[in-house]
Design a protein around this motif. Sequence first.
Motif, PDB file in Angstrom:
ATOM      1  N   ILE A 419       0.859  -1.177   0.000  1.00  0.00           N
ATOM      2  CA  ILE A 419       0.000   0.000   0.000  1.00  0.00           C
ATOM      3  C   ILE A 419       0.898   1.232   0.000  1.00  0.00           C
ATOM      4  N   THR A 420       0.744   2.086  -1.003  1.00  0.00           N
ATOM      5  CA  THR A 420       1.501   3.336  -1.065  1.00  0.00           C
ATOM      6  C   THR A 420       0.504   4.479  -1.179  1.00  0.00           C
ATOM      7  N   LYS A 421       0.623   5.473  -0.293  1.00  0.00           N
ATOM      8  CA  LYS A 421      -0.320   6.579  -0.283  1.00  0.00           C
ATOM      9  C   LYS A 421       0.392   7.906  -0.510  1.00  0.00           C
ATOM     10  N   GLN A 422      -0.308   8.809  -1.172  1.00  0.00           N
ATOM     11  CA  GLN A 422       0.193  10.167  -1.359  1.00  0.00           C
ATOM     12  C   GLN A 422      -0.062  10.944  -0.078  1.00  0.00           C
ATOM     13  N   MET A 423       0.974  11.499   0.519  1.00  0.00           N
ATOM     14  CA  MET A 423       0.841  12.294   1.738  1.00  0.00           C
ATOM     15  C   MET A 423       1.204  13.739   1.423  1.00  0.00           C
ATOM     16  N   GLN A 424       0.233  14.647   1.589  1.00  0.00           N
ATOM     17  CA  GLN A 424       0.480  16.063   1.335  1.00  0.00           C
ATOM     18  C   GLN A 424      -0.113  16.897   2.460  1.00  0.00           C
TER      19      GLN A 424
END
Length: 434
Positions: A419-424
């Motif tokens: 699982i890879t998530k965009q963190m902004q």
Amino acid sequence: MDLHIINASIPLLNTYKLMTLKASQGIWTSITTQDHYIHDNSFMSIEEKSDCDAMEMKYDAKAKMVLPGLIDAHVHLDKAYTIDSIGNESGTLLEAIQNFKQASPDFSKEVIKERMKKTVNHAVSFGTSALRSHLDFNMSDGGEIAQRTIEAALEVKEEMKPMADLQFFPMCDLTQLSARGKEILELGLREGLDGIGGAPHLSDQPKESILQTFQMAEKMGKPIDLHSDESDDPSIETVNEIARQTIQFGFQGKVNVGHLCSLAAMSQEKADETIANISEAKLNVITLPGANMYLQGRNDKGLIRRGVTRVKELTGAGVKTAVASDNIQDPFHPFGKGDLVEIGRLSTYAAHMNSEADKLMTLRMVTEIPAELMGLDKYGMKEGNPVSFTIFDATTVNELFSWTPVGRWVYRNSAWVCITKQMQSWKTGQEVTN
């Protein structure tokens, strides 16, 4: 465990459909089209994915794109991540070959395995579910290097099954192989190597090299996957001999040819004849834009050839054409990370694949077409197939290639494997100046 997904956006021809997907015991049981967006509070969003052991896991994909895993049909797992230890000052193919050959005796089996596993894990994190790797077949020491490379590959193939399906093709020039070399090759093919590779355009006897490759493939009952005409020189045209031998041996549909750089340098008339021969022999083509643009045209002045083959003309002629990563951070190509969305976007630049139909074709060139080229007969989100898919933070193919989104949810063998998530995080109300 049962799996139930709603609001999955799936590209179909020139449009996108919302789909409902159901699976049980790791097999797709139902794939149906939705006529509207479903609101159901009992479904968990993908972002809020849970690892609980419920009998049924229910997910709302929120109209994100769902694909049955990306397929990388041409990589070099044994060479990956060697750029720091093996340089290439000239940036040429010749120096890359020489430098790797000189360094390879120092690589232990464990070092080779470590590189392979690292590359596979990175590729999986980007959504890839199957890879075909070519293997260096170095017989300079009597066979020890070739043997340990094969052993490493076969062990990695088994150990990485939970993550991805792997295929391995040793690169051989049979005209140069000793009896011992052919013995090692045949043993490797019996023990689990998937086919025979090579680069006949580099052979001193290209026609004989091609002939002996087909003879060995026929003897061992294996397909063929060749590096073909990786050169700026338009007179290099071994693909025409490969096409001729393919028809003669009845191997139509069982032969892949990668690169075809010289095809891009030929006159239009000569290129048309060659593409017709490729089509008649039902050769499958793999374009490798990253390494080709990096390596080719190194001696050109003024108009610099970039080496990428005639993708649009090949696909227009009905030739099955895939896009693949090729080399990853090694002397042949110091960049890349195994992300097929990134390499697909690069292909759209290099091949002028700009229309919506072109982009959808590029998507097929990293999914269903390479799956067919690799013989993956259980590929795809179809009833009865094993469950394998990736959800991307994009709703259209244009978003996919424009943003190359970080967010990717990779599912395989009844489990989320990465699982890879965009963190902004944005500060609002603050003026930003340069």
